[in-house]
Design a protein around this motif. Structure first.
Motif, mmCIF file in Angstrom:
data_model
loop_
_atom_site.group_PDB
_atom_site.id
_atom_site.type_symbol
_atom_site.label_atom_id
_atom_site.label_comp_id
_atom_site.label_asym_id
_atom_site.label_seq_id
_atom_site.Cartn_x
_atom_site.Cartn_y
_atom_site.Cartn_z
ATOM 1 N N ARG A 168 0.828 -1.220 0.000
ATOM 2 C CA ARG A 168 0.000 0.000 0.000
ATOM 3 C C ARG A 168 0.861 1.267 0.000
ATOM 4 O O ARG A 168 0.589 2.227 -0.720
ATOM 5 C CB ARG A 168 -0.927 -0.039 1.217
ATOM 6 C CG ARG A 168 -1.510 1.297 1.652
ATOM 7 C CD ARG A 168 -2.655 1.720 0.782
ATOM 8 N NE ARG A 168 -3.422 2.757 1.466
ATOM 9 C CZ ARG A 168 -4.070 3.724 0.877
ATOM 10 N NH1 ARG A 168 -4.048 3.814 -0.430
ATOM 11 N NH2 ARG A 168 -4.753 4.609 1.547
ATOM 12 N N GLU B 64 2.336 1.741 -3.462
ATOM 13 C CA GLU B 64 1.281 2.106 -4.417
ATOM 14 C C GLU B 64 0.918 3.582 -4.293
ATOM 15 O O GLU B 64 0.758 4.279 -5.299
ATOM 16 C CB GLU B 64 0.047 1.220 -4.194
ATOM 17 C CG GLU B 64 0.269 -0.235 -4.584
ATOM 18 C CD GLU B 64 -0.725 -1.207 -3.952
ATOM 19 O OE1 GLU B 64 -0.605 -2.410 -4.216
ATOM 20 O OE2 GLU B 64 -1.613 -0.753 -3.196
ATOM 21 N N GLU B 65 0.801 4.058 -3.051
ATOM 22 C CA GLU B 65 0.468 5.470 -2.841
ATOM 23 C C GLU B 65 1.521 6.374 -3.479
ATOM 24 O O GLU B 65 1.197 7.400 -4.088
ATOM 25 C CB GLU B 65 0.364 5.781 -1.345
ATOM 26 C CG GLU B 65 -0.972 5.471 -0.740
ATOM 27 C CD GLU B 65 -2.076 6.371 -1.297
ATOM 28 O OE1 GLU B 65 -1.814 7.531 -1.676
ATOM 29 O OE2 GLU B 65 -3.215 5.900 -1.367
ATOM 30 N N TYR C 195 1.256 6.523 -7.323
ATOM 31 C CA TYR C 195 0.145 7.343 -7.825
ATOM 32 C C TYR C 195 0.572 8.793 -8.077
ATOM 33 O O TYR C 195 -0.100 9.525 -8.806
ATOM 34 C CB TYR C 195 -1.026 7.343 -6.834
ATOM 35 C CG TYR C 195 -1.899 6.123 -6.901
ATOM 36 C CD1 TYR C 195 -2.582 5.789 -8.065
ATOM 37 C CD2 TYR C 195 -2.066 5.299 -5.789
ATOM 38 C CE1 TYR C 195 -3.388 4.674 -8.130
ATOM 39 C CE2 TYR C 195 -2.868 4.175 -5.843
ATOM 40 C CZ TYR C 195 -3.535 3.867 -7.008
ATOM 41 O OH TYR C 195 -4.331 2.761 -7.068
ATOM 42 N N ASP D 55 -3.011 3.981 -12.505
ATOM 43 C CA ASP D 55 -3.311 3.084 -11.394
ATOM 44 C C ASP D 55 -2.122 2.151 -11.211
ATOM 45 O O ASP D 55 -1.420 1.823 -12.179
ATOM 46 C CB ASP D 55 -4.582 2.281 -11.684
ATOM 47 C CG ASP D 55 -5.282 1.803 -10.418
ATOM 48 O OD1 ASP D 55 -4.705 1.978 -9.318
ATOM 49 O OD2 ASP D 55 -6.390 1.262 -10.522
ATOM 50 N N ALA D 56 -1.887 1.722 -9.980
ATOM 51 C CA ALA D 56 -0.733 0.866 -9.701
ATOM 52 C C ALA D 56 -1.049 -0.130 -8.604
ATOM 53 O O ALA D 56 -1.760 0.194 -7.645
ATOM 54 C CB ALA D 56 0.475 1.712 -9.295
ATOM 55 N N GLN D 57 -0.538 -1.341 -8.760
ATOM 56 C CA GLN D 57 -0.655 -2.382 -7.744
ATOM 57 C C GLN D 57 0.715 -3.042 -7.591
ATOM 58 O O GLN D 57 1.404 -3.293 -8.584
ATOM 59 C CB GLN D 57 -1.697 -3.426 -8.132
ATOM 60 C CG GLN D 57 -3.111 -2.897 -8.216
ATOM 61 C CD GLN D 57 -3.677 -2.491 -6.871
ATOM 62 O OE1 GLN D 57 -3.422 -3.155 -5.862
ATOM 63 N NE2 GLN D 57 -4.428 -1.407 -6.841
ATOM 64 N N VAL D 58 1.099 -3.305 -6.358
ATOM 65 C CA VAL D 58 2.417 -3.880 -6.078
ATOM 66 C C VAL D 58 2.246 -5.241 -5.420
ATOM 67 O O VAL D 58 1.430 -5.401 -4.509
ATOM 68 C CB VAL D 58 3.247 -2.934 -5.181
ATOM 69 C CG1 VAL D 58 4.560 -3.593 -4.757
ATOM 70 C CG2 VAL D 58 3.518 -1.619 -5.903
ATOM 71 N N ALA E 56 5.690 -4.162 -9.798
ATOM 72 C CA ALA E 56 4.608 -3.187 -9.920
ATOM 73 C C ALA E 56 3.837 -3.430 -11.209
ATOM 74 O O ALA E 56 4.423 -3.454 -12.294
ATOM 75 C CB ALA E 56 5.169 -1.774 -9.912
ATOM 76 N N ILE F 5 1.231 -1.725 -13.604
ATOM 77 C CA ILE F 5 0.911 -0.316 -13.809
ATOM 78 C C ILE F 5 -0.005 -0.128 -15.011
ATOM 79 O O ILE F 5 0.208 -0.740 -16.066
ATOM 80 C CB ILE F 5 2.211 0.501 -14.006
ATOM 81 C CG1 ILE F 5 2.964 0.568 -12.666
ATOM 82 C CG2 ILE F 5 1.921 1.907 -14.525
ATOM 83 C CD1 ILE F 5 4.331 1.179 -12.766
ATOM 84 N N LYS G 102 -4.739 -10.083 -6.231
ATOM 85 C CA LYS G 102 -3.270 -10.105 -6.198
ATOM 86 C C LYS G 102 -2.719 -11.518 -6.287
ATOM 87 O O LYS G 102 -1.603 -11.717 -6.763
ATOM 88 C CB LYS G 102 -2.759 -9.387 -4.944
ATOM 89 C CG LYS G 102 -2.951 -7.878 -5.015
ATOM 90 C CD LYS G 102 -2.096 -7.150 -3.989
ATOM 91 C CE LYS G 102 -2.144 -5.636 -4.241
ATOM 92 N NZ LYS G 102 -1.272 -4.893 -3.327
#
Length: 547
Positions: A453, A456-457, A460, A467-470, A484, A486, A533
């Motif tokens: 989290r 990801e913040e 951004y 948008d991004a997720q790790v 990541a 993206i 995830k």
């Protein structure tokens, strides 16, 4: 509502209780609905935009009661399980309240299920009546029902919405008198099971979280209270009814306050949602972050008039700070963030409408009324000091009755009334909670605990990242490495691992900088908008040869 705490707890520990006022609702869903109709019968209750239909509360009760009497007429009894397999539509709402009135247990079936999953749920819940759409998107429900029907014991009838089946069902309502329905409704208890929702586990078959009138009626009510709902509110519900977000935080939050439920479409469409928000003069807009991102990034976003929207709920995933800035810039200053899980009806914490910007983007709010939360050591169970990360646990009226016919799984999840969420949380000194990820999502890189989290913040803030997720992926040297996923803004050049590293260097500790970058068009998600995830890890490991 008042802000007086139930009692003073040790302020150094991660353990708080919510307000004790207003009082819990000790009614069934049907009785509470009837009370709302008596108070607000002439007010608009439900709008189905796609079907071009609308109901006042008095009209909605007439149709709900008619459907309840029809179900009784065809042999559905109190305690029977009635499955519903359909996208969002007005019939879904009618079935929700009709089953609650005559005491049948509504079993929500995920619209994205295929025949194998359908067969499991029909059998595991013991569904005797299935109410289904004929199709939705690429799913041919009728064909899948035909495939499994002979394999399921106890399935007595299947009724397809929008066909002669539905008409024939309603035609039988007159076989049961209104007084007979009233007598059955009067005999129900608010602690009776009334809803089963299947949670998507990462392994094995899903478990059926069994919820009572008391569970979900109160959760919907208090969610609405914390959004400051009155009978003047109009709530746009693009999130699925099959999940608590739609049927509890949406429908029950509305009916406990005399507010109007607005169904923009059967499935989520950003343009259709904003059009409905404008046309229906919506005051509250719901969604998961990816929905709001899709809406606010429409090329013609500025053409929509959202001036009536004052509040709403964002849930399912944390709210990125950049997204909240966009909402506020659009005039939506009272957006709230909710956190919870199906097993807790679902909401445990929520922001208040007047919380600060940092509280809304950095936390998931504080404990709701009549609930209790704590952050505990996941190994010892000891309550941790504030500021220390541990497992988020919750207790109170919202905790489910249990997993349907799975007492062993129930015992694993609930201990002395406390629900184990499996989420990692940190309670701040002011009682607000930050969710840093799932226990299973935490990445351990070379002995360092890394919470996706936080990364990801930061991502951004990159001007080209939408948008991004790790996630963590296997690594021979460090145990796990960071990757990541993206989504780029339209027209932006794709990032490389090198350019992302350059952006992060000096801003994040070296062990928090992703080694791998995957540029994608979309993330794998559940139908409720939660990022999968687990699937992202599997795909990445296979693609990079890390298995």
């Amino acid at each position: 509502m008042t802000d007086a705490p139930l009692e003073t707890l040790d302020p150094t520990l991660s353990h708080t209780r919510g307000e004790s006022e207003p009082a819990l609702i000790e009614q069934t869903i049907g009785d509470n609905f009837d009370d709302t109709v008596r108070r607000f019968g002439d007010r608009e209750a439900l709008v189905d935009v796609a079907q071009g239909r609308r109901w006042t509360y008095a009209e909605l009760r007439a149709d709900v009661d008619r459907l309840a009497r029809a179900l009784l007429a065809v042999g559905v009894k109190t305690g029977d399980r009635v499955g519903i397999w359909a996208p969002n539509c007005s019939e879904w709402t009618l079935v929700q309240f009709a089953t609650a009135k005559m005491g049948a247990v509504l079993v929500n079936i995920n619209p994205s299920y295929r025949s194998h999953e359908l067969q499991y749920v029909l059998g595991q819940a013991g569904i005797s009546t299935l109410i289904s759409a004929e199709s939705f998107k690429t799913s041919n429900y009728r064909q899948m029902v035909d495939e499994v029907r002979d394999e399921v014991d106890g399935l007595e009838r299947v009724i397809y919405i929008g066909t002669s089946d539905w008409d024939e069902l309603l035609a039988r309502a007159d076989e049961v008198s209104e007084s007979e329905l009233s007598g059955i409704q009067a005999g129900l208890k608010n602690t009776d099971p009334i809803n089963i929702q299947y949670t998507s586990g990462t392994t094995g078959f899903p478990k059926g979280a069994t919820l009572s009138h008391r569970n979900i009626l109160n959760n919907g009510y208090f969610v609405g209270e914390l959004c400051d709902y009155t009978e003047a509110d109009r709530v746009c519900i693009p999130v699925p009814f099959y999940h608590c977000f739609g049927m509890v935080m949406g429908n029950l939050a509305c009916t406990t306050h005399g507010a109007c439920m607005v169904i923009p479409a059967p499935g989520f469409d950003p343009a259709v949602t904003l059009q409905a928000t404008q046309d229906e003069k919506v005051t509250s807009l719901y969604g998961v972050p990816t929905m709001f991102i899709a809406e606010w990034n429409l090329p013609n976003f500025a053409d929509y008039d959202l001036s009536t929207v004052r509040t709403g709920i964002m849930a399912g995933s944390p709210c990125p700070a950049e997204l909240m800035k966009k909402l506020i810039a659009s005039g939506i200053e009272e957006m709230t963030i909710c956190y919870g899980m199906t097993e807790t009806s679902p909401v445990s914490t929520q922001n208040r409408t007047d919380d600060t910007f940092d509280q809304k983007v950095g936390t998931v709010g504080r404990v709701g009324p009549h609930l209790e939360i704590k952050i505990a050591d996941p190994v010892t169970g000891e309550t941790l000091p504030r500021g220390k990360a541990g497992e988020f646990m919750t207790k109170g009226y919202s905790v489910m009755l249990g997993y349907w016919e799975q007492p062993d799984k129930t015992a694993e999840a609930i201990e002395d009334g406390w629900m184990h969420t499996g989420d990692i949380g940190v309670m701040h000194d002011d009682g607000y909670v930050e969710i840093t990820g799932r226990i299973k999502d935490m990445v351990i890189r070379g002995g360092e605990n890394v919470y996706p989290r936080e990364i990801e913040e930061f991502l951004y803030t990159h001007p080209d990242i939408l948008d991004a997720q790790v996630i963590g992926v296997p690594d021979a040297k460090y145990g796990e490495e960071l990757c990541a996923w993206i989504r780029m803004k339209e027209g932006a050049a794709p990032l490389t691992a090198e350019s992302l590293r350059e952006f992060c260097t000096g801003q994040l500790a070296h062990y928090k900088i992703p080694r791998y970058v995957e540029i994608v068009e979309e993330f794998p998600m559940t139908v409720t908008g939660k990022i999968r995830k687990v699937e992202m890890r599997e795909v990445t490991a296979e693609r990079l040869g890390l298995l």
